[in-house]
Design a protein around this motif. Structure first.
Motif, PDB file in Angstrom:
ATOM      1  N   ARG A 115      -7.405  -1.913   4.150  1.00 34.44           N
ATOM      2  CA  ARG A 115      -6.479  -2.076   3.038  1.00 34.44           C
ATOM      3  C   ARG A 115      -5.552  -0.874   2.947  1.00 34.44           C
ATOM      4  O   ARG A 115      -5.926   0.238   3.327  1.00 34.44           O
ATOM      5  N   ASP A 116      -4.344  -1.138   2.456  1.00 33.48           N
ATOM      6  CA  ASP A 116      -3.363  -0.092   2.211  1.00 33.48           C
ATOM      7  C   ASP A 116      -2.937  -0.228   0.749  1.00 33.48           C
ATOM      8  O   ASP A 116      -2.123  -1.100   0.416  1.00 33.48           O
ATOM      9  N   ASN A 117      -3.514   0.600  -0.101  1.00 32.33           N
ATOM     10  CA  ASN A 117      -3.235   0.476  -1.531  1.00 32.33           C
ATOM     11  C   ASN A 117      -1.775   0.773  -1.870  1.00 32.33           C
ATOM     12  O   ASN A 117      -1.237   0.236  -2.840  1.00 32.33           O
ATOM     13  N   ALA A 118      -1.147   1.601  -1.078  1.00 35.05           N
ATOM     14  CA  ALA A 118       0.262   1.919  -1.330  1.00 35.05           C
ATOM     15  C   ALA A 118       1.165   0.713  -1.088  1.00 35.05           C
ATOM     16  O   ALA A 118       2.242   0.604  -1.682  1.00 35.05           O
ATOM     17  N   LYS A 119       0.713  -0.182  -0.226  1.00 35.88           N
ATOM     18  CA  LYS A 119       1.507  -1.377   0.108  1.00 35.88           C
ATOM     19  C   LYS A 119       0.943  -2.639  -0.529  1.00 35.88           C
ATOM     20  O   LYS A 119       1.443  -3.738  -0.266  1.00 35.88           O
ATOM     21  N   ASN A 120      -0.114  -2.489  -1.342  1.00 42.43           N
ATOM     22  CA  ASN A 120      -0.746  -3.666  -1.970  1.00 42.43           C
ATOM     23  C   ASN A 120      -1.111  -4.725  -0.936  1.00 42.43           C
ATOM     24  O   ASN A 120      -0.937  -5.937  -1.177  1.00 42.43           O
ATOM     25  N   LYS A 141      -0.416  -9.757   1.188  1.00 41.49           N
ATOM     26  CA  LYS A 141       0.239  -8.902   0.211  1.00 41.49           C
ATOM     27  C   LYS A 141      -0.010  -9.432  -1.187  1.00 41.49           C
ATOM     28  O   LYS A 141       0.212 -10.626  -1.447  1.00 41.49           O
ATOM     29  N   SER A 169      -5.382  -1.550  -6.387  1.00 48.72           N
ATOM     30  CA  SER A 169      -6.387  -0.565  -5.990  1.00 48.72           C
ATOM     31  C   SER A 169      -7.731  -0.738  -6.694  1.00 48.72           C
ATOM     32  O   SER A 169      -8.735  -0.193  -6.237  1.00 48.72           O
TER      33      SER A 169
END
Length: 111
Positions: free
Chosen positions: A71-76, A23, A30
């Motif tokens: 990767r999950d940009n919404a969750k950094n 994290k 992003s």
């Protein structure tokens, strides 16, 4: 200042799976390429996998077909799914982004 916190390491038997997470904070997640490195005892730190801002990926030859970076940009958060683990995968795994490193998470593959 970038801060990276890895989690998900542990002890697993050969053939098993683990999912590492990293994290990030302090950066606009992003717009950064993200990468996982590892360092085994007595060896140099080496690139394991990387993912670009558009989702393109590349892998070190020893892990191709077994590891998946996402990767999950919404969750950094960047992930490393590790399957079919081998004793040679034993190492401290580090997340890298924006010139910064995480503290590492230990993965031990042993019966």
């Amino acid at each position: 200042q970038v801060q990276l916190v890895e989690s998900g390491g542990g002890l697993v038997q050969p053939g098993g799976s683990l999912r590492l997470s990293c994290k990030a904070s302090g950066i606009i997640f992003s717009i950064y390429d993200m990468a996982w490195y590892r360092q085994a005892p007595g060896k140099r730190r080496e690139l394991v996998a990387a993912i670009g801002t558009g989702g393109s990926t590349n892998y070190a030859d020893p892990v191709k077909g077994r590891f998946t970076i996402s990767r999950d940009n919404a969750k950094n958060t960047v992930y490393l799914q590790m399957n079919s683990l081998k004793p040679d995968d034993t190492a401290v795994y580090y997340c890298k982004a924006g010139g910064g490193w995480g503290q590492g998470t230990l993965v031990t593959v042993s019966s």
